[in-house]
Design an enzyme around this catalytic site. Structure first.
Site, mmCIF file in Angstrom:
data_model
loop_
_atom_site.group_PDB
_atom_site.id
_atom_site.type_symbol
_atom_site.label_atom_id
_atom_site.label_comp_id
_atom_site.label_asym_id
_atom_site.label_seq_id
_atom_site.Cartn_x
_atom_site.Cartn_y
_atom_site.Cartn_z
ATOM 1 N N SER A 137 -0.335 5.990 -6.016
ATOM 2 C CA SER A 137 1.008 6.024 -6.660
ATOM 3 C C SER A 137 0.749 5.350 -8.105
ATOM 4 C CB SER A 137 2.002 4.934 -5.931
ATOM 5 O OG SER A 137 1.337 3.457 -6.021
ATOM 6 N N VAL B 92 -39.805 29.826 3.280
ATOM 7 C CA VAL B 92 -40.705 30.569 4.073
ATOM 8 C C VAL B 92 -39.940 30.597 5.408
ATOM 9 C CG1 VAL B 92 -42.794 30.263 2.800
ATOM 10 C CG2 VAL B 92 -42.126 28.642 4.676
ATOM 11 N N ASP C 156 -7.505 4.775 -16.234
ATOM 12 C CA ASP C 156 -7.253 5.657 -17.465
ATOM 13 C C ASP C 156 -6.009 5.703 -17.813
ATOM 14 O OD1 ASP C 156 -9.723 7.237 -17.297
ATOM 15 O OD2 ASP C 156 -9.324 8.359 -15.820
ATOM 16 N N ILE D 227 0.794 -1.089 -0.057
ATOM 17 C CA ILE D 227 -0.073 0.052 0.048
ATOM 18 C C ILE D 227 0.806 1.431 -0.034
ATOM 19 C CG2 ILE D 227 -1.589 1.422 1.451
ATOM 20 C CD1 ILE D 227 -2.864 -1.056 2.125
ATOM 21 N N GLU E 24 -35.808 27.919 -3.098
ATOM 22 C CA GLU E 24 -36.310 26.642 -4.009
ATOM 23 C C GLU E 24 -36.364 26.950 -5.323
ATOM 24 O OE1 GLU E 24 -38.958 23.534 -1.622
ATOM 25 O OE2 GLU E 24 -39.633 25.676 -1.240
ATOM 26 N N LEU F 173 6.608 -4.469 -7.854
ATOM 27 C CA LEU F 173 6.893 -3.385 -8.942
ATOM 28 C C LEU F 173 7.998 -2.275 -8.711
ATOM 29 C CD1 LEU F 173 6.399 -2.352 -11.868
ATOM 30 C CD2 LEU F 173 4.099 -1.738 -11.091
#
Length: 1338
Positions: free
Chosen positions: A354, A1090, A367, A265, A1270, A411
């Protein structure tokens, strides 16, 4: 390994040492509960809303630099902050020390309403300024992209932050070489002469300057600690989890060899949400800390090597730097990666996540992986067995053995090769909104041509979002090698890719046909992009693109935000100290910005406090066979499990209509129904135990979810409601044309930033109970709690200091949960707290009613509608709640701003097996109004007129009557309409839009203008009564109490303005503590626009009573101070305390005759919006919105403009991006900001202009003001109809002239699929009924 590891970090300059820390603890609860720093808020728990943003600072001993970055405290494991300095909102400034300029400016620029998101906004902005003291506007919108706000509409937040930028009011984009401020078409009409209007809500001259030398220094102890580098691996052992933090690469490799299954992690942005939301558990976690080799940046001859431990934000900076340093042909992949890094998540997540974690997680919608895969990247792995290099290719992405990391491997880094000449790489993505949203589909594409010949030598295409992981279209690419880059190749490529990247009809995430269309739309964009570059490189050999196709390549209109506001100046005759009419800052604005404003869950824990967690039904319609709490009760710390049996005799309550059960143990009527409640001594244990309660169900048929199913099964709550005027049937006989149509509108989640929160405290004598709760309806809470505890109401007191947003969602359902919490507190004689998590809240409390509107209109060829027959169906859910009232109000307001001489409108509330829908800002009108406007748009198309022409001819004119025979004077409505036409330069811009559309094939603009008549009133005098209590103390200070709830709209601020005016004393003399049933009994629910009006009348009444009593005293000593007068009054035994009362307005409605005077007055307005859409992807951008409102005499223009803007943006979300998804079993999928997309800062109109009409008439409301809470919501549909206009232009250019129906919300999916073209025709379609869809349309 050092087992007795010590955790050392700093918070706000103070050292924190922890010896026995639980690795499962996150930084957010540690800050809030342990250190009592409650300024940092819990909003979603998944890093999606930014409410918990803090700044993290770390020192790098190699570069000797300190890195400051924003982060989501809800995702940061406490063990990972060793050696870091954390700054929270309390650390940068407070009212006790000094304010930081960011805090001061966001408050004084009116950038806070409910204030719950403000500390997060402040910290994101503060961190940006620590790194860039004079940021650009781009950096600003980027920094705030990960922070959501539901109240303000973002404009005042942008204004506050802009004061730090070095720019003028210009949008910084010179189109055609002309500045927008000098461009006729974008100019606003000059302000009226004289001094009638103003346009500034704050004065910058008074702001504190930003002085970077005044910031907290980085703790020298942490610098020395980092420099020494003599650390060993730190191990933290908790009850269930062990956390290992190696500090050298060797130790990391050894730890991974010892615990091969342990996740590695870094930022916890991938593992964290899995643990929290999916229940994944890891007994051992490895978290490398500052290992040099994981942070390498190495420019080699063949490419760039990036350490796997670099954060995505660091990667973004490195790539931007590389692009500046290297020749363009080498940086194609880097350009593409940079494009995606700009929109990936928010700034906080990018700074935590990361690169290695992003790659190895292999999320299906990653992505970066599609780009890294086509870019031929290599992964460098290391284990105790040595190092290994593997390609980041399809086999790796599919986790094929041999191509994947081995369990013991780490990695280390990633090599991203340079591109070559004649090699091109592009990135594409489409999401539900532009920023901070996971992609629906994304893609990376790369092509290499032979030297200047335009023949494909290499081709690589990858997609995300269309399979269980990133998918590479390898076979298609192989078949296209050797072909020239032309239209025939494109056509073949589309067919090949569609065939290879096949998506099953029931694929998770739904939107299947949209995804198939995006697959080839992206391919077409790539084809055009590359063709354009080839043309630039060799204009002779490569033909130029058709001009009209160029638009497919340009980004959507993107300029910097600017806005002009206009409101009336105060009367010159008004006394200088009278604050009414001035833009006074929100009373709590500064406290919001410093984190000192206390919300329900910020209250300190009581002695022996317990926590309650609900267990909800997982079935939509089922008999509950058994409930077995034994496993839950066996967990340590669990005190009790409450079921219906415990509440025997008190398990139901009626707010409106039929009684509803609190807990249900016989039958489940929806997923999310409350079944039982677990009480434990900590939140963690209560939630853990709630998951262990075993419930056995037996499904019951039918389960009804949609309106169509309800109609089919005749499942309704009450008889049909009907209103009629004129003679509809006769009118249909004399009209020129008749059309019939329908529109479906989805629901909406309230998404208040503070989730449902309550704390019940038994007082220990006389059975007294205090309830602190985030609610709009303290009296309702008091009533239901008293009923459940079998106590008189005078023993139960409900207290509300402030509410972090409500919008209608914190009334009745809150009452049921508060009653169960109070029952538990009473039973155990201990305080009990209950705070819902975001997902639970969205599931249990539901939201706005989905609607189906059917209409039949008879009209003349000039657009006049003479006959209209409308039917409303509203999806009420499993219980009635407020649905009947919502439907009724919708029918009364459905005419919007139009006079339909012959009108019949009917409505039914459908009973379905969904959580019960309830009140939400606008209360039926946003749905009813959209149905009417949709009908008008269709009539216009049939008449060959613009919708605006048809709107104009049908508007109410002068004195008239509504369809329920209430008189109306439409003079102001016509004024708003004309003013909006002028202010928005409608005619000029309409022509410009048409010109743009004729020149651009793949981008279209749309322009729409919508009028509004919003009636205000409750339909009964009793519902409008209000009380107040005003005390004058002997030092001359005043305390005001009233029955209204402060939920962001600024009612307390307005009440102090009222008291200040009436008593003629400065604002600083008046104080307001909060709302309680102890001081104001029997107060009505706060809502309906109101609250300030009714309660202000009561405060005014109390002040006038006091003044009358004090008249003789003041006349004796007219020059005295309030202190003198108070003491003199006391000496003469004159009471200095007064109650004020307002009876409510006369109001009635007879549904039998269809006549009544239901409303007190009308708010009029109009909005004009211009959008640009991308016909290939469905993306849209709101370019400009102009709003004109009739606000009467505004009590506080800053608050009122804030209400209009906030409601407009919330309405824009309702009609565009906010989409709820349910499974075919009725389970809500959209349970947090990751799935449900409210507008972000990038979604606000680039130009946003709001103008209040000068007040024209006095009325019997408070100082002739009008309630604006509103009404602005509905004006968001101007964006819906502008998109409709753009889609129509696209369809007509493609030869589609027939009528078409667009349902709400108008998401990118609906926009894209409505812009039919050769790509939508090319995709395979699935026959309905031949598969089980992932979701059902509700």
């Amino acid at each position: 390994m050092d087992r007795a590891a010590e955790l050392l970090f700093y918070v706000n300059g103070r050292k924190v040492l922890e010896n026995n820390v639980d690795p499962e603890t996150m930084l957010l609860p540690y800050l809030r509960k342990k250190l009592r720093l409650t300024g940092t808020k819990y909003g979603c728990g998944g890093g999606g809303c930014g409410a918990c943003t803090v700044m993290i600072s770390r020192y790098n001993p190699i570069t000797k630099k300190i890195r400051h970055y924003p982060a989501n405290a809800c995702l940061i494991p406490i063990c990972s902050v060793h050696g870091a300095a954390i700054t929270t909102v309390e650390g940068i400034g407070s009212t006790k020390t000094r304010l930081h300029p960011v805090q001061e400016r966001i408050a004084k620029c009116h950038g806070t309403q409910c204030g719950f998101c403000t500390p997060g906004m402040v910290m994101s902005m503060y961190t940006l300024l620590r790194n860039h003291p004079e940021p650009t506007l781009d950096q600003l919108t980027d920094a705030l992209g990960g922070n959501l706000c539901r109240c303000t509409g973002y404009r005042p937040i942008i204004d506050a932050c802009k004061t730090f930028c070095n720019t003028s009011g210009c949008c910084q984009s010179k189109e055609n070489g002309v500045c927008c401020l000098n461009q006729g078409i974008n100019e606003l009409p000059e302000f009226e002469e004289g001094n009638k209007t103003r346009s500034k809500l704050f004065s910058e001259e008074e702001f504190l300057p930003l002085d970077p030398t005044q910031e907290l220094i980085f703790p020298p102890e942490l610098m020395m600690m980092a420099e020494k580098q003599l650390q060993r691996t730190r191990v933290f052992v908790g009850d269930r989890m062990t956390w290992i933090s190696p500090v050298t690469l060797k130790e990391l490799i050894e730890a991974k060899a010892k615990y091969p299954q342990a996740p590695v992690i870094m930022g916890n942005t991938s593992t964290g949400p899995e643990v929290k939301f999916k229940g994944v558990f890891h007994p051992v976690v490895i978290s490398p800390d500052r290992i040099e080799e994981l942070n390498v940046v190495n420019y080699a001859s063949d490419g760039l090597t990036l350490g796997a431990g670099l954060s995505l934000a660091q990667v973004k900076d490195i790539l931007a730097d590389a692009i500046l340093q290297l020749p363009e042909e080498k940086t194609q992949t880097y350009h593409a990666l940079l494009k995606h890094l700009g929109t990936l998540a928010g700034s906080q997540i990018r700074n935590m996540a990361s690169l290695g974690g992003h790659i190895v997680s292999r999320h299906l919608d990653s992505d970066l992986n599609p780009l890294l895969a086509v870019g031929n990247c290599t992964l460098h792995l290391l284990s105790t067995q040595g190092e290994r290099h593997i390609p980041l290719n399809e086999q790796f992405l599919q986790k094929c053995p041999g191509a994947d990391l081995k369990p013991e491997e780490i990695l280390i880094s990633v090599s991203v090769p340079y591109t070559r000449k004649w090699e091109f790489v592009s990135a594409f993505r489409q999401a539900q909104r532009q920023q901070n949203a996971l992609a629906i589909v994304n893609s990376g594409m790369r092509v290499l041509f032979g030297e200047g010949d335009g023949i494909i030598r290499e081709l690589s295409i990858s997609y995300g979002g269309v399979g269980p992981t990133t998918i590479c279209a390898k076979n298609s690419c192989q078949k296209l090698i050797g072909r020239p880059w032309n239209e025939e190749m494109l056509d073949a490529a589309c067919r090949l890719v569609l065939d290879e990247v096949s998506l099953p009809a029931s694929a998770p995430g739904g939107k299947v046909e949209f995804k198939r269309t995006l697959i080839i739309s992206f391919l077409f964009k790539f084809y055009l992009e590359v063709s354009q570059i080839l043309k630039r490189m060799d204009p002779v050999r490569f033909p130029s693109l058709a001009d009209k196709y160029e638009s497919a390549l340009e980004d959507l209109h993107s300029r910097h935000h600017w806005s002009i506001l206009k409101y009336q100046n105060v009367d010159p005759k008004q006394l200088p100290q009278d604050p009414v009419g001035h833009p006074i800052m929100h009373l709590s604005g500064i406290k919001h910005a410093t984190g000192e404003a206390i919300y329900c869950d910020d209250m300190p824990a009581m002695e022996g406090e317990l926590f309650l967690a609900f267990v909800t039904s997982s079935r939509a319609h089922a008999k509950i066979v058994s409930i077995d709490p034994s496993e839950a009760l066996s967990l340590p710390g669990v005190v009790d499990v409450l079921t219906e049996e415990h509440l025997h005799g008190v398990n139901s309550f009626s707010f409106l209509g039929d009684p509803e059960k609190l807990l249900e143990s016989d039958k489940a009527f929806c997923v999310g129904q409350l079944v039982c409640a677990v009480i434990a001594d900590s939140e963690v244990q209560a939630r853990r135990a709630a998951k262990r309660v075993k419930i056995v169900y037996q499904d019951v048929e039918p389960a009804i979810f949609t309106i169509e199913e309800a109609i089919q099964h005749n499942s309704y709550f009450a008889p049909e409601r009907k209103l009629e005027c004129g003679n509809v049937d006769e009118a249909f006989k004399v009209v020129d044309q008749i059309l019939e149509g329908e529109i479906h509108m989805g629901g909406q989640e309230h998404f208040y930033m503070e989730t449902q929160s309550m704390l019940a405290v038994p007082r220990g004598e006389d059975q007294e109970m205090d309830i602190y709760v985030s609610t709009q309806y303290p009296k309702g809470i008091q009533d239901i709690v008293a009923s459940v505890l079998k106590l008189p109401a005078n023993k139960v007191m409900c207290h509300v200091k402030r509410v972090g947003g409500a919008f209608g969602g914190k009334a009745f359902k809150t009452g049921f949960m508060a009653a169960i919490t109070a029952f538990a507190a009473n039973k155990h004689g201990r305080a009990v707290r209950c705070i819902l998590e975001r997902g639970e809240d969205m599931l249990i409390t539901a939201g706005r009613h989905p609607y189906l509107g059917k209409y039949k209109a008879g009209f003349m060829n000039d657009g006049r509608i003479l006959a209209l027959d409308i039917q409303h169906y509203c999806n009420g859910g499993a219980t009635l709640d407020e649905s009947q009232l919502v439907l009724d109000i919708g029918l009364l307001k459905m005419d919007n701003a139009y006079k339909f001489p012959n009108l019949r409108c009917r409505g039914c509330v459908c009973r379905t097996n969904l959580p019960s829908n309830t009140a939400l800002r606008g209360f039926g009108f946003p749905q009813a109004g959209l149905i009417t406007e949709s009908c008008i748009t269709e009539v216009a198309a049939k008449c060959g007129l613009s919708p605006e022409q048809v709107r104009t001819v049908n508007l109410y004119k002068g004195i008239d009557q509504t369809h329920y025979k209430q008189e109306i004077n439409a003079k102001t409505l016509i004024q708003c309409w004309k003013e909006c036409m002028a202010m928005s330069s409608y005619s000029l811009r309409k022509a410009a839009v048409e010109k743009f559309n004729s020149e651009n094939h793949w981008k279209k603009k749309g322009l729409a203008m919508v009028p509004m008549k919003y009636p205000i009133g409750f339909g009964s005098r009793a519902a409008g009564q209000a009380s107040a209590l005003v005390h004058i103390y002997l030092d001359g200070s005043v305390l005001v109490t009233h029955g209204g709830i402060e939920m962001g709209q600024g009612v307390h601020t307005k009440m102090i303005q009222v008291a200040s005016r009436e008593l003629g004393m400065p604002l600083s003399n008046v104080h307001l503590r909060g709302t309680s049933t102890e001081t104001i009994p029997n107060a009505n629910v706060s809502g309906g626009s109101v609250v300030a009006d009714f309660n202000g009348m009561a405060v005014k009444d109390a002040c006038q009573t006091l003044l009358k009593r004090l008249e003789p005293i003041i006349s004796k000593n007219p020059r005295g101070t309030w202190k003198d007068w108070a003491q003199a009054a006391f000496a003469e035994s004159i009471s200095l305390s007064a109650t004020g009362y307002f009876r409510g307005y006369e109001s009635n409605m007879n549904w039998e005759t269809g006549e009544g005077h239901f409303f007190e007055y009308f708010v009029y307005g109009a909005a004009c919006s211009e959008v640009e859409i991308d016909c290939l992807t469905g993306a849209y951008k709101n370019i400009r919105t102009d709003i004109v409102m009739d606000a009467g005499y505004s009590i506080n223009p800053a608050l009122d403009i804030g209400q209009v803007e906030g409601a407009f943006i919330q309405g824009m979300g309702l009609y565009t991006t906010e989409e709820l998804h349910y499974s075919p079993q009725g389970i809500l999928y959209t349970r947090g900001p990751n799935q449900y997309k409210i507008p972000t800062i990038r979604d606000t109109p680039t130009e946003f202009h709001v103008s209040f009409l000068p007040p024209s008439e006095n009325s019997n409301t408070l100082y002739s003001s009008k309630g604006l809470g509103e009404s602005g919501m509905f004006l968001g549909c101007s964006v819906f109809f502008a998109i409709h206009d753009a889609v129509k232009a696209a369809r007509q250019e493609r030869g589609l002239f027939g009528p078409f129906m667009l349902n709400s919300p108008l998401t990118p999916e609906r926009i894209r699929m409505a812009c039919e073209d050769k790509f939508t025709k090319m995709i395979p379609r699935d026959k309905p009924g031949s598969y089980v869809p992932w979701n059902i349309p509700i």
